[in-house]
Design an enzyme around this catalytic site. Structure first.
Site, short mmCIF file in Angstrom:
data_model
loop_
_atom_site.label_atom_id
_atom_site.label_comp_id
_atom_site.label_asym_id
_atom_site.label_seq_id
_atom_site.Cartn_x
_atom_site.Cartn_y
_atom_site.Cartn_z
CG ASP A 72 26.01 55.13 50.70
OD1 ASP A 72 26.23 53.87 50.15
OD2 ASP A 72 25.71 55.19 51.73
CE LYS A 82 13.93 32.11 53.80
NZ LYS A 82 14.42 32.26 52.51
CG ASP A 133 24.97 56.89 55.43
OD1 ASP A 133 25.79 55.97 54.71
OD2 ASP A 133 23.77 56.78 55.53
#
Length: 1023
Positions: free
Chosen positions: A376, A487, A717
């Site tokens: 990962d 934004k 994880d």
């Protein structure tokens, strides 16, 4: 499990049990396939009216308490079903009756059988077989308890990971807000969440205010994701209006309707998927099974041959059966079970010291035979915290250090533009350090705020000193928080510098949006008009930083003129009464979740060890590729199809995929691939990155690697990694950042979350495999000098040269410590430079090991023992030829006048004392030849002189076995207890020449192997 159950059709009648109870296994497989599919739900597409109709929820008052109670009774509590755990007694039985132990149990049963036959037919039966049966049973029970205790200890550590905090949730029922236990939340409940809360169930957002959630444990995205009522994507995992159970809300507030609870949530499906997967047999278990087949084969073959032979030699049926049992039992290496268990335990302890917690002992070796690691990205390869990587100001890119102590910062901090940029980054920022951390290093401090703002805060604090003081000097008057439509984030501050206007407006946001609002740019502290040339420079810098996989923010400011905005001016953020255009552009700052310092080195080591490292992440392809290049998963000079197309300036479709060594696969492409296409990718590309993958896809990738015959390790994880962790040959979870679900599914836990610890694990795993080979070779060799006396006793009819009790003294006494000491042997060569072993061809115990131990070294040992036996009997008057055929008279307790070669008569008692002295001497001879065997087993290819005698435990083992042999021979009372008698000192030396011969023979054999690699000697004898 079907997801599209419109709740309006959800009559209680629909909840009938599966009508047919047959085909349970088939149903389970179907369920698993169902779970492997992508999440399908349509709640994110519904309008608020449709939601109200589907769930019967009043969008302002929520459910009534009565209705909530009904639904709770129907659906059950909002909690994940804990994975089915194996009861402790079953775990214990597995240790007692698994694999190797069965062999010893069969041996013990045969012993009791033989004893009962003797007891039934003889008047005064010998108790040897009874002793042997009891000892064998004891060995199994003791080692079983030992390995059970080891694994129970690891699972205790596992228990401590569970966080037992009952979660609270804020729901609205009957129009009133109430805080309830999260387990009581039901479908249709109206729930409110705010920054810092865990999302209590899968929610469809109906209103939100600056809400961001951290989805990293579910999707692997390290950036907080905005949540709003808008339907933005067909895919429920990507759309903004769904918040998922057990993810965290990092800032803002939101209100939503619960659409799924408990096991039906996306997180629940993944957890169920993980607990439903069956992990296969570990490689070491397969090896031990293979070894048992070999040993059993040899034992039964010898037993049956001599059974037939003894019948031909006119023994009675009963005697022949006793012989058969005796030979089979003599072949069982009683001490080996304990040796293997102790060796694995020692390695597990050694790994724990290096931060690898192994949950079951067999996993210790699995890591050594790993050929593919699927890792990962977030938190495993990277530090899982955003860090400022680059800034662009004064028309050039500056690098900030992203090392874990940020030591590499070396840009001009005196530039007026940098001072302006750092001021905006510090002021237009809501992140704050949590209290009482003044004495911690800045990078280690905990921050309240989202990941990007924390990164900016830490960077400014490091470069420019206290941000808190800066914020006190420039007091904030008003702010407009970031929202997804415009934004940007903006705030107006009092300016303490008297030489400048009183009010300073600062703004940050998406770079292209910020640039559109600017008409000038700050260069070397001077404002200049923003022309096309500077816009191009901005565009290039933006593309370059974005291409590095970094998240880029733009910063600008404006000094508000005093005549329009005097002191005390009322700024209005709803009806904006101040300029938000024609601002002055100051610079860009880009951030990335940087690789951990030790990872590139670890990936390099894996590569030289022949292990393929594949990155599997939920993050964006550009970021994934940038990190993959940063840590060396995609190595220097290797190109993907896109890179080749860009270099040759041709469309991607014209590039032959086989030309590209590296490959970045997007999750949406993976969705449409057949197994064959996936196999092709795994086969023909050496360096692979999978990006935007769902948990289900991680599982499919692992299965794909296993189809290629790889032994797969998976590191992760998040909850999203747990199905893959469970399916892999060895799952490695993260101890600090890992979720409970992932720790449950894994076989090993990295306590420091560092990918580099895996390399240590691989090294230890490979070493223990080599050392177990040596240990087994050592233990098996003494089987031959233990069996041959019995065979010669049957064939040549001589007095028994070695008794059962003495065999036990060797297997469970003198051989134990030396065999275990080989586990401490250092590697012969660089283990990490060779290819992973092939589980089909490279076995723990192969034919060559058996032929070397039994056919070569073992035979020399047996000769040494017989030589001592004949010497002692000859010294007592029985010359070797005289012994042939003497057995029947010798063992008859009523004959008291057996004559020796010189005509002396021997009573039964006297004869037996000589025989038992021979047993003792044969035993001592085996110890003497095992000295040489232990020394030669230190190495399989190198000379012992190259390896040296650094192994202190092994030297202790040599002394220990000698001392034990001497004790058994000379200790008063042993004659009664174990029928061991004191020896003349000269008898110890009979076996010395044989010991020397073994040493010389083996050194010559290894020399030939080294001189002629691949030659006949290596093919026949290198185990």
């Amino acid at each position: 499990m079907a997801f599209k159950v419109g709740r309006d059709k959800y009559e209680p009648a629909a909840v009938s049990e599966q009508g047919d109870k047959k085909g349970k296994k088939g149903k389970k497989d179907r369920d698993m396939d169902e779970l492997k599919k992508e999440v399908s739900m349509d709640d994110h597409k519904l309008s608020l009216d449709e939601l109200h109709r589907k769930y019967g929820t009043d969008l302002s008052r929520g459910l009534t308490s009565a209705r909530a109670a009904e639904i709770l009774a129907r659906d059950g509590p909002n909690a994940l079903t804990p994975p089915p755990t194996t009861p402790e007694w079953i775990k214990f039985c597995r240790q007692l009756f698994g694999g190797f132990s069965m062999l010893l149990w069969i041996g013990a049963i045969l012993c009791f059988l033989a004893y009962s036959i003797q007891a039934a037919t003889e008047e005064e039966p010998q108790n040897d077989n009874l002793y042997l049966g009891v000892v064998l049973s004891a060995v199994v029970i003791i080692t079983g308890c030992f390995s059970y205790y080891q694994e129970a200890k690891s699972s205790k550590i596992m228990e401590s990971f569970k966080n037992m905090v009952p979660q609270q949730a804020l729901v609205i029922r009957n129009g009133e807000k109430m805080s309830i236990n999260a387990e009581e939340v039901v479908v249709g409940d109206l729930v409110e969440v705010k920054g810092g809360d865990r999302i209590p169930a899968d929610l469809r957002i109906i209103s939100a205010n600056g809400c961001k959630v951290d989805n990293s444990s579910l999707t692997g995205e390290s950036e907080p994701q905005t949540r709003s009522p808008d339907f933005t994507n067909e895919n429920p995992l990507e759309t903004r209006n769904i918040a998922f159970f057990s993810t965290n809300c990092v800032e803002g507030t939101a209100r939503g309707i619960v659409v799924y609870t408990g096991d039906r949530t996306v997180m629940g499906r993944i957890a169920t998927l993980a607990s439903g997967l069956e992990g296969g047999q570990t490689p070491i278990a397969a090896e031990i099974e293979h070894f048992i087949h070999i040993i059993t084969g040899v034992a039964v073959f010898l037993g049956v041959s001599f059974f037939i032979l003894s019948l031909i030699l006119e023994y009675t049926w009963l005697e022949a059966v006793i012989f058969l049992i005796g030979i089979i039992v003599a072949n069982v290496p009683e001490g080996l079970l304990a040796t293997v268990t102790v060796c694995l335990t020692l390695t597990a302890k050694r790994m724990a010291r290096k931060n690898c917690l192994v949950k079951n002992l067999e996993a210790v070796e699995t890591l050594g035979s790993t050929s593919t690691i699927c890792s990962d990205k977030t938190g495993t390869l990277t530090q899982n915290r955003m860090t400022v990587a680059h800034m662009w100001f004064d028309n050039q890119i500056h690098e900030a250090g992203t090392t874990e102590n940020q030591s590499g910062v070396s840009f001009d901090k005196t530039s007026a533009t940098w001072l302006a940029l750092s001021r905006i980054a510090g002021l237009c920022n809501r992140a704050v350090f949590q209290a009482n951390q003044e004495n911690l290093p800045i990078l280690k401090r905990a921050v309240a705020g989202d990941a990007s703002e924390s990164a900016l805060l830490k960077c400014i604090e490091l470069c420019c000193g206290s941000v808190k003081e800066m914020r006190e000097r420039y007091a904030k008057i008003v702010e407009i928080p970031f929202n997804s439509t415009n934004k940007y984030q903006l705030s107006i501050h009092k300016n303490p510098n008297t030489s400048e206007p009183r009010h300073l407006l600062v703004m940050k946001g998406a770079p292209e949006r910020i640039l559109d609002r600017c008409s000038s740019i700050l260069l070397h502290g001077k404002e200049q008009p923003l022309d096309e040339e500077l816009k191009d420079a901005f565009q290039n810098a933006y593309l370059e930083l974005g291409g590095l996989g970094e998240r880029v923010l733009g910063f600008c400011h404006l000094f508000l003129p005093d005549e329009q905005f005097p002191e005390g001016f009322q700024f209005d953020t709803d009806d904006v009464n101040f300029p938000i255009d024609n601002l002055c552009f100051v610079g860009l700052i880009s951030m990335i979740d940087p690789p951990r310092a030790a990872v590139p080195d670890a990936v390099g080591k894996c590569r030289s060890a022949g292990i393929k490292v594949i990155m599997v992440t939920g993050d964006h392809p550009i970021t994934a590729k940038a990190i993959a290049k940063g840590v060396g998963i995609i190595s220097e000079g290797n190109e993907t199809v896109e890179d080749i197309a860009a270099r040759l300036n041709i469309p991607v479709s014209q590039v032959n995929p086989r030309d590209a060594k590296a490959c970045v696969v997007h999750g949406s492409d993976l969705k449409d691939m057949t197994s064959e296409q996936l196999d092709d990718i795994l086969k023909y590309h050496t360096e692979i990155v999978f990006a935007r993958t769902s948990p289900q896809q991680k599982l499919i990738i692992v299965e794909g690697c296993q189809r290629q015959g790889a032994i797969v390790a998976v590191t992760g994880d998040g909850v999203n990694d747990s199905p893959a962790l469970k399916k892999a040959d060895i799952g490695v979870a993260m101890g600090i950042a890992g979720s409970d679900v992932s720790k449950q599914a894994a076989d090993m836990i990295l306590l420091d979350d560092n990918f580099a610890s895996i390399v240590t694990g691989v090294e230890e795993g490979r070493l223990i495999f080599d050392n177990l080979k040596k240990s087994i070779a050592y233990t098996l060799t003494s089987n031959i000098p233990e069996i041959t006396p019995f065979l010669i006793f049957i064939i040549a009819n001589i007095p028994l040269p070695l008794g059962t009790v003495t065999i036990l003294c060797i297997d469970l006494g003198t051989d134990m410590v030396p065999a275990i000491s080989l586990a401490y042997e250092q590697a012969e060569s660089d283990i990490m430079k060779r290819q992973p072993r092939n589980p089909k061809t490279d076995k723990l115990v192969n034919e060559r090991l058996i032929s070397t131990a039994y056919g070569q070294i073992g035979m020399i040992q047996a000769l040494g023992g017989f030589f001592t036996y004949f010497v002692i009997l000859a010294e007592n008057g029985f010359l070797p030829l005289h012994l042939l055929g003497l057995r029947v008279d010798w063992d008859d307790r009523w004959i008291n006048d057996v004559e020796d070669s010189y005509g002396q008569q021997w009573t039964y008692e006297q004869r037996k004392i000589v025989e038992f002295t021979c047993h003792t001497a044969f035993f001592v001879s085996i110890v003497v030849v095992q000295w040489a065997d232990l020394v030669i087993c230190k190495t399989r290819r190198n000379s012992v002189f190259q390896q040296g005698m650094k192994n202190k435990i092994l030297i202790f083992g040599l002394f220990e076995e000698t001392a034990l042999a001497a004790f058994l021979s000379y200790c008063p009372g042993m004659g009664v207890a174990l029928r061991m008698y004191p020896l003349k000192p000269t008898w110890w030396f009979c076996a010395f020449p044989y010991s020397l011969l073994i040493f010389v023979y083996d050194e010559v054999r290894k020399l030939i192997i080294r001189r002629r690699p691949g030659g006949w000697v290596e093919k026949e004898t290198y185990y």
